[in-house]
Design an enzyme around this catalytic site. Structure first.
Site, PDB file in Angstrom:
ATOM      1  CB  SER A 144      -0.886   0.005   1.250  1.00  0.00           C
ATOM      2  OG  SER A 144      -1.524   1.262   1.418  1.00  0.00           O
ATOM      3  CE1 TYR A 157      -4.509  -2.608   5.072  1.00  0.00           C
ATOM      4  CE2 TYR A 157      -3.915  -0.282   4.969  1.00  0.00           C
ATOM      5  CZ  TYR A 157      -4.207  -1.474   4.332  1.00  0.00           C
ATOM      6  OH  TYR A 157      -4.214  -1.538   2.968  1.00  0.00           O
TER       7      TYR A 157
END
Length: 364
Positions: A144, A157
């Site tokens: 990400s 996360y």
């Protein structure tokens, strides 16, 4: 000639979002598929469609990869079916929204870590060994953009994605003398069910999300080319990555916190919200300006090596001007820098796309 004929791609998180879009791309190219996700019924519907539309063989494995040894069970089922996995896509992942100290639940975070980190690592461990033995194979790991930035309100996360990114880059070095490649996919916020599952449907980041089909297309292209990483989308997303490297982490964290906060605030917080918004907008403009300066500087360097003597002097002057503005924190440098990227690209025979690829490699 279809070089993918007879090859098989295993995709986790294949029932929706980026995983589903990647499955479509593999199917179109003639890959047989192994689709892994929790929803058996949905996977079977997809399998029937892929088989009918593309004439491929699709195997469905319904599995919750957040469970203990789930990856081992998937591997065992693949072995029992006599399948060889030529491409592994570790796409499955989840998030959890809220302040780590007192708003998130440990059991949910533990499952998140298991899925994002342990399952990805174990799947890679099991299938990579066979790839190295054959000296053939490809792996795509979903990281990400927040794998290289702080991400307040989704701290766990972001930490798991930082692990995935670092893990991937380390494997690339270990595998450099083989024909096995590993690629990290670093998307920005994407229009999938991620925010809904994370409990973050009303945050500002959801106002500007990328198309999962676009993300999958860029990821697929990079995977097939054996690239170490890819930031999908246009130059703005790539500047976000550069900003993460060149801007102070406190400023990046403040900007990411603002993007992660709810869109609507209570009336009594309006004044504070306005102040925070102005501060974070300033940080964003400053950070993107510095990032754009860095990108434009590399672009000018590339153009410089492909230019005449006169043009070289012109590019030297412009690069010096960019450095001067960067040293003074010139917040509006981004507009000029993007113009310079466009201008510099004219000096490169293969055009802007090749220039951006060179810029991306240069800032690795």
């Amino acid at each position: 000639m279809n070089t993918s004929a007879g090859k098989t791609a295993l995709i986790t998180g294949a029932s929706s979002g980026i995983g589903l879009e990647l499955a479509k791309l593999f199917a179109k190219d003639g890959y047989n598929l192994v689709l892994v996700a929790r929803s058996d019924d949905k996977l079977q519907q997809l399998a029937n469609r892929f088989n009918d539309d593309y004439g491929i063989e699709t195997t469905v494995i319904g599995k919750d990869l957040s469970e203990e040894d789930a990856a081992q069970d998937v591997y065992n089922q693949v072995r029992e079916k006599g399948l060889t996995i030529n491409v592994l896509v570790n796409d499955a992942g989840v998030g959890a929204y809220g302040k780590f100290a007192n708003e998130t639940e440990w059991e949910r975070e533990k499952a998140l870590i298991h899925l994002n980190v342990l399952a990805t690592t174990q799947m890679t461990k099991l299938f990579l060994k066979e790839m190295v033995e054959r000296n053939e194979g490809k792996i795509l790991n979903l990281a990400s953009l927040v794998s290289v930035t702080p991400f307040p309100l989704m701290a766990v996360y972001a930490a798991t994605k930082a692990y995935v990114y670092n893990f991937t880059q380390s494997l690339i070095n270990e595998l450099k003398d083989t024909k096995v490649t590993v690629t990290a996919l670093l998307p920005n916020a994407t229009n999938t069910d991620f925010f809904n599952k994370a409990g973050a449907t009303n945050i500002r980041a959801t106002d500007q999300v990328d198309d999962p089909a676009m993300v999958a297309k860029d990821g697929y292209k990079a995977l097939m080319a054996g690239e170490s990483k890819v930031v999908p989308g246009g130059l703005v997303n790539k500047m976000y990555e550069v900003m993460a490297y060149v801007a102070p982490q406190e400023a990046v964290a403040a900007m990411m916190r603002y993007n992660n906060e709810p869109k609507a605030e209570p009336k009594e917080q309006k004044k504070e919200e306005g102040s925070d918004k102005a501060a974070n907008s300033s940080a964003l403009a400053w950070g993107l300006g510095i990032a754009a300066v860095a990108v434009a500087g590399v672009a000018l360097a590339v153009a410089y090596s492909n230019s005449s003597v006169v043009d070289k002097w012109r590019y030297k002057y412009k690069l010096g001007k960019l450095k001067w503005k960067a040293s003074r924190g010139y917040a509006h440098a981004s507009d000029e820098a993007v113009d310079l990227v466009s201008e510099a690209s004219k000096a490169v025979s293969n055009g802007l796309d090749n220039l951006r690829q060179t810029v991306a490699r240069a800032v690795n």
